[in-house]
Design a protein around this motif. Sequence first.
Motif, PDB file in Angstrom:
ATOM      1  N   TRP A   1      10.023 -16.960   2.629  1.00  0.00           N
ATOM      2  CA  TRP A   1       9.398 -16.142   3.659  1.00  0.00           C
ATOM      3  C   TRP A   1       9.028 -14.790   3.060  1.00  0.00           C
ATOM      4  CZ3 TRP A   1       7.766 -18.405   7.831  1.00  0.00           C
ATOM      5  CH2 TRP A   1       8.471 -19.496   8.365  1.00  0.00           C
ATOM      6  N   LEU A   2       7.843 -14.299   3.407  1.00  0.00           N
ATOM      7  CA  LEU A   2       7.413 -12.958   3.010  1.00  0.00           C
ATOM      8  C   LEU A   2       7.442 -12.042   4.226  1.00  0.00           C
ATOM      9  CD1 LEU A   2       5.994 -10.978   0.938  1.00  0.00           C
ATOM     10  CD2 LEU A   2       3.861 -11.683   2.038  1.00  0.00           C
ATOM     11  N   ILE A   3       8.040 -10.868   4.053  1.00  0.00           N
ATOM     12  CA  ILE A   3       7.930  -9.798   5.046  1.00  0.00           C
ATOM     13  C   ILE A   3       7.097  -8.697   4.406  1.00  0.00           C
ATOM     14  CG2 ILE A   3       9.140  -8.109   6.457  1.00  0.00           C
ATOM     15  CD1 ILE A   3      11.570  -9.925   6.439  1.00  0.00           C
ATOM     16  N   GLU A   4       5.935  -8.443   4.980  1.00  0.00           N
ATOM     17  CA  GLU A   4       5.003  -7.455   4.428  1.00  0.00           C
ATOM     18  C   GLU A   4       5.100  -6.164   5.240  1.00  0.00           C
ATOM     19  OE1 GLU A   4       0.255  -7.060   3.224  1.00  0.00           O
ATOM     20  OE2 GLU A   4       0.943  -8.747   4.452  1.00  0.00           O
ATOM     21  N   ASP A   5       5.598  -5.120   4.605  1.00  0.00           N
ATOM     22  CA  ASP A   5       5.730  -3.798   5.222  1.00  0.00           C
ATOM     23  C   ASP A   5       4.449  -3.022   4.941  1.00  0.00           C
ATOM     24  OD1 ASP A   5       6.246  -1.183   5.910  1.00  0.00           O
ATOM     25  OD2 ASP A   5       8.194  -1.073   4.932  1.00  0.00           O
ATOM     26  N   ASP A   6       3.574  -2.958   5.941  1.00  0.00           N
ATOM     27  CA  ASP A   6       2.253  -2.350   5.749  1.00  0.00           C
ATOM     28  C   ASP A   6       2.129  -1.027   6.503  1.00  0.00           C
ATOM     29  OD1 ASP A   6      -0.187  -2.430   4.475  1.00  0.00           O
ATOM     30  OD2 ASP A   6      -1.197  -3.568   6.042  1.00  0.00           O
ATOM     31  N   ALA A   7       3.215  -0.270   6.531  1.00  0.00           N
ATOM     32  CA  ALA A   7       3.233   0.983   7.301  1.00  0.00           C
ATOM     33  C   ALA A   7       2.212   1.989   6.802  1.00  0.00           C
ATOM     34  CB  ALA A   7       4.632   1.599   7.241  1.00  0.00           C
ATOM     35  N   PHE A   8       1.842   1.917   5.504  1.00  0.00           N
ATOM     36  CA  PHE A   8       0.911   2.888   4.933  1.00  0.00           C
ATOM     37  C   PHE A   8      -0.473   2.301   4.678  1.00  0.00           C
ATOM     38  CE2 PHE A   8       5.092   4.584   3.684  1.00  0.00           C
ATOM     39  CZ  PHE A   8       4.967   5.897   4.124  1.00  0.00           C
ATOM     40  N   GLY A   9      -0.772   1.138   5.234  1.00  0.00           N
ATOM     41  CA  GLY A   9      -2.067   0.504   4.989  1.00  0.00           C
ATOM     42  C   GLY A   9      -3.244   1.360   5.421  1.00  0.00           C
TER      43      GLY A   9
ATOM     44  N   THR B   1       7.229   5.037  -4.926  1.00  0.00           N
ATOM     45  CA  THR B   1       6.419   5.161  -6.140  1.00  0.00           C
ATOM     46  C   THR B   1       4.964   5.483  -5.870  1.00  0.00           C
ATOM     47  OG1 THR B   1       5.851   2.805  -6.229  1.00  0.00           O
ATOM     48  CG2 THR B   1       7.930   3.489  -7.275  1.00  0.00           C
ATOM     49  N   GLY B   2       4.474   5.190  -4.658  1.00  0.00           N
ATOM     50  CA  GLY B   2       3.061   5.394  -4.358  1.00  0.00           C
ATOM     51  C   GLY B   2       2.160   4.285  -4.842  1.00  0.00           C
ATOM     52  N   ALA B   3       2.723   3.220  -5.409  1.00  0.00           N
ATOM     53  CA  ALA B   3       1.919   2.137  -5.964  1.00  0.00           C
ATOM     54  C   ALA B   3       1.183   1.367  -4.866  1.00  0.00           C
ATOM     55  CB  ALA B   3       2.812   1.173  -6.742  1.00  0.00           C
ATOM     56  N   THR B   4      -0.038   0.943  -5.188  1.00  0.00           N
ATOM     57  CA  THR B   4      -0.840   0.123  -4.275  1.00  0.00           C
ATOM     58  C   THR B   4      -1.344  -1.101  -5.023  1.00  0.00           C
ATOM     59  OG1 THR B   4      -1.537   1.995  -2.906  1.00  0.00           O
ATOM     60  CG2 THR B   4      -2.933   0.035  -2.861  1.00  0.00           C
ATOM     61  N   MET B   5      -1.146  -2.277  -4.420  1.00  0.00           N
ATOM     62  CA  MET B   5      -1.558  -3.534  -5.043  1.00  0.00           C
ATOM     63  C   MET B   5      -3.060  -3.759  -4.894  1.00  0.00           C
ATOM     64  SD  MET B   5       1.339  -6.267  -3.829  1.00  0.00           S
ATOM     65  CE  MET B   5       3.099  -6.004  -4.122  1.00  0.00           C
ATOM     66  N   SER B   6      -3.680  -4.253  -5.953  1.00  0.00           N
ATOM     67  CA  SER B   6      -5.049  -4.750  -5.865  1.00  0.00           C
ATOM     68  C   SER B   6      -5.061  -6.043  -5.053  1.00  0.00           C
ATOM     69  CB  SER B   6      -5.605  -5.017  -7.260  1.00  0.00           C
ATOM     70  OG  SER B   6      -4.867  -6.072  -7.878  1.00  0.00           O
ATOM     71  N   VAL B   7      -6.241  -6.488  -4.649  1.00  0.00           N
ATOM     72  CA  VAL B   7      -6.344  -7.768  -3.937  1.00  0.00           C
ATOM     73  C   VAL B   7      -5.833  -8.905  -4.820  1.00  0.00           C
ATOM     74  CG1 VAL B   7      -7.938  -9.422  -2.892  1.00  0.00           C
ATOM     75  CG2 VAL B   7      -8.234  -6.971  -2.475  1.00  0.00           C
ATOM     76  N   GLU B   8      -6.166  -8.854  -6.106  1.00  0.00           N
ATOM     77  CA  GLU B   8      -5.695  -9.903  -7.022  1.00  0.00           C
ATOM     78  C   GLU B   8      -4.169  -9.942  -7.071  1.00  0.00           C
ATOM     79  OE1 GLU B   8      -6.217 -11.329 -11.704  1.00  0.00           O
ATOM     80  OE2 GLU B   8      -6.946  -9.350 -11.052  1.00  0.00           O
ATOM     81  N   ARG B   9      -3.509  -8.771  -7.138  1.00  0.00           N
ATOM     82  CA  ARG B   9      -2.053  -8.740  -7.175  1.00  0.00           C
ATOM     83  C   ARG B   9      -1.479  -9.296  -5.857  1.00  0.00           C
ATOM     84  NH1 ARG B   9       1.776  -5.743  -9.815  1.00  0.00           N
ATOM     85  NH2 ARG B   9       0.479  -6.310 -11.609  1.00  0.00           N
ATOM     86  N   ARG B  10      -2.091  -8.975  -4.754  1.00  0.00           N
ATOM     87  CA  ARG B  10      -1.631  -9.489  -3.463  1.00  0.00           C
ATOM     88  C   ARG B  10      -1.727 -11.019  -3.429  1.00  0.00           C
ATOM     89  NH1 ARG B  10      -2.851  -4.829   0.864  1.00  0.00           N
ATOM     90  NH2 ARG B  10      -2.896  -3.101  -0.598  1.00  0.00           N
ATOM     91  N   GLN B  11      -2.802 -11.545  -3.969  1.00  0.00           N
ATOM     92  CA  GLN B  11      -2.947 -13.004  -4.030  1.00  0.00           C
ATOM     93  C   GLN B  11      -1.880 -13.624  -4.924  1.00  0.00           C
ATOM     94  OE1 GLN B  11      -7.078 -12.878  -5.349  1.00  0.00           O
ATOM     95  NE2 GLN B  11      -7.765 -13.741  -3.396  1.00  0.00           N
ATOM     96  N   GLN B  12      -1.571 -12.947  -6.027  1.00  0.00           N
ATOM     97  CA  GLN B  12      -0.555 -13.469  -6.949  1.00  0.00           C
ATOM     98  C   GLN B  12       0.827 -13.497  -6.302  1.00  0.00           C
ATOM     99  OE1 GLN B  12      -1.118 -10.715 -10.175  1.00  0.00           O
ATOM    100  NE2 GLN B  12      -2.699 -11.945 -11.181  1.00  0.00           N
TER     101      GLN B  12
ATOM    102  N   SER C   1       0.831  -1.207   0.000  1.00  0.00           N
ATOM    103  CA  SER C   1       0.000   0.000   0.000  1.00  0.00           C
ATOM    104  C   SER C   1       0.866   1.258   0.000  1.00  0.00           C
ATOM    105  CB  SER C   1      -0.911   0.025   1.235  1.00  0.00           C
ATOM    106  OG  SER C   1      -1.837  -1.044   1.211  1.00  0.00           O
ATOM    107  N   PHE C   2       0.658   2.110  -1.023  1.00  0.00           N
ATOM    108  CA  PHE C   2       1.332   3.410  -1.119  1.00  0.00           C
ATOM    109  C   PHE C   2       2.834   3.253  -0.937  1.00  0.00           C
ATOM    110  CE2 PHE C   2      -3.048   4.060   0.132  1.00  0.00           C
ATOM    111  CZ  PHE C   2      -3.466   4.960  -0.834  1.00  0.00           C
ATOM    112  N   GLN C   3       3.385   2.391  -1.777  1.00  0.00           N
ATOM    113  CA  GLN C   3       4.794   2.016  -1.684  1.00  0.00           C
ATOM    114  C   GLN C   3       5.687   3.247  -1.766  1.00  0.00           C
ATOM    115  OE1 GLN C   3       7.378   1.920  -4.213  1.00  0.00           O
ATOM    116  NE2 GLN C   3       8.790   0.528  -3.199  1.00  0.00           N
ATOM    117  N   ASN C   4       6.709   3.245  -0.956  1.00  0.00           N
ATOM    118  CA  ASN C   4       7.679   4.340  -0.911  1.00  0.00           C
ATOM    119  C   ASN C   4       8.902   3.950  -1.736  1.00  0.00           C
ATOM    120  OD1 ASN C   4       9.290   6.493  -0.183  1.00  0.00           O
ATOM    121  ND2 ASN C   4       9.483   5.927   1.970  1.00  0.00           N
TER     122      ASN C   4
END
Length: 444
Positions: A253-261, A231-242, A226-229
């Motif tokens: 392992w996935l580390i999800e940085d959700d500071a801007f969620g 670029t500001g890009a935000t993933m759709s739910v479909e992209r998150r699933q992919q 969400s609101f990636q730093n």
Amino acid sequence: MSETKFRLIARKIEERIEQGEYPTHSKLPPHRIMADVLETTPTTIAKAYNLLADKGRVESFVGRGTFVKPANDVDPAPSLAEQGFDFSITQPYLPENLPFIKKAMEKVSRNLNLQQLTYIEHSGLDAHRQAAVEWAKRYGLEGGNTDNTLLTHGVQHSLSLLLTLLTSEGDCVAVEAQTYPGMIALGELLGRRLVGVKMDEQGMTPQSLKQVIAEHAPKVVIATPSFQNPTGATMSVERRQQIAQVVEDHQLWLIEDDAFGFLNPQPVAAISNFIPQRACHLTSLSKALSPSLNCGFLKAPLSLIEKVNAHLRANVYLSSSVGHATACELIKTGDAFKLASGQRELAQARQAIARQVLNLASIHTGGYHIWLPLGSQTQAHWLVEQARKQNIYLRAGDQFTVSEPAQHCVRLSLMSVSSESKLTQGLVMLNTLLDSLRTSAIAS
């Protein structure tokens, strides 16, 4: 009436107070008169006055009216934001949050007890971890509880703990091709080899992630959905699933940085929801409330919790119980969520101002920053240097580049500037420099 409207009106009144139009102890105009002056409604003025009262700028008396209160705090040395136009730092608009944080701290101070001053197991008190669970749940995380959630000093601290635990020196870590400088610095400090995953308008792409996995065999994938730093890009739910599916297929392992969620208009499912046994979810209050609170929340699979907790104890033993007590108070009263909502609405308003002044057709209409494209990296550095000479502070795109040629961009962070009028002034000055670039012979 939108919440943004009365907040903007409150800031206009506050600017007039600071400029001396309404001196200390003076009486503000009645609602209807002020509504005419600011071209709004009496109801909006009433809400603005109430907000200013909450912030301690004014005081209302039944039958007498609303009066400007004296400033109680000694002004510190001027920051970059006060000296000029600081578009370089990504943080919330702090004047909105200060009175509520002060109120929470005062209550915590009054109720301080011995339990909050001693060493505590499991990274902190149950009540504080429950508050962390509630914060993350509000913005799209599922499955959090006090058993799988730990308290840290923030997202950066959480990242350091997890990279130390899950990787070794020399290991590859997959990150977005453009990421924030703190991530790059952490990789260098720990001796981890960061490899950039190509991005599109939604951020990290699953195709590029597969390619990086095939070529570099990373141990960990770090994604900011969400609101990636920057670029500001935000993933759709479909992209998150992919992305989750790619991680699962390769048993990484996935580390999800959700500071801007919290900036999403509606909660969006975390990537971690789709692979809870392979994902660690990180968030904090730094971007919504204040970086000085140093309150981070880390949800991990139960298979990792004891190991993460051991690393936490070896690193700092535990994060500040007093700080997390303040966070808990803000979350419990609901003030944290109201402040986050206010920051989101202000960010949207400031994005609109920036797009209008700079004549941008951005697909990202929210978030704290703008990723501004230029013709070349030479132009980006020229713009940063010329802007600095006018006390306008920016960051060039190569500061965010991991492992592919730097994008020819600069990042503008919109929330540190003290007012909308000053924001507009700085953006107009910046646009004049951009006009010079368009007509100059500087390499493009």
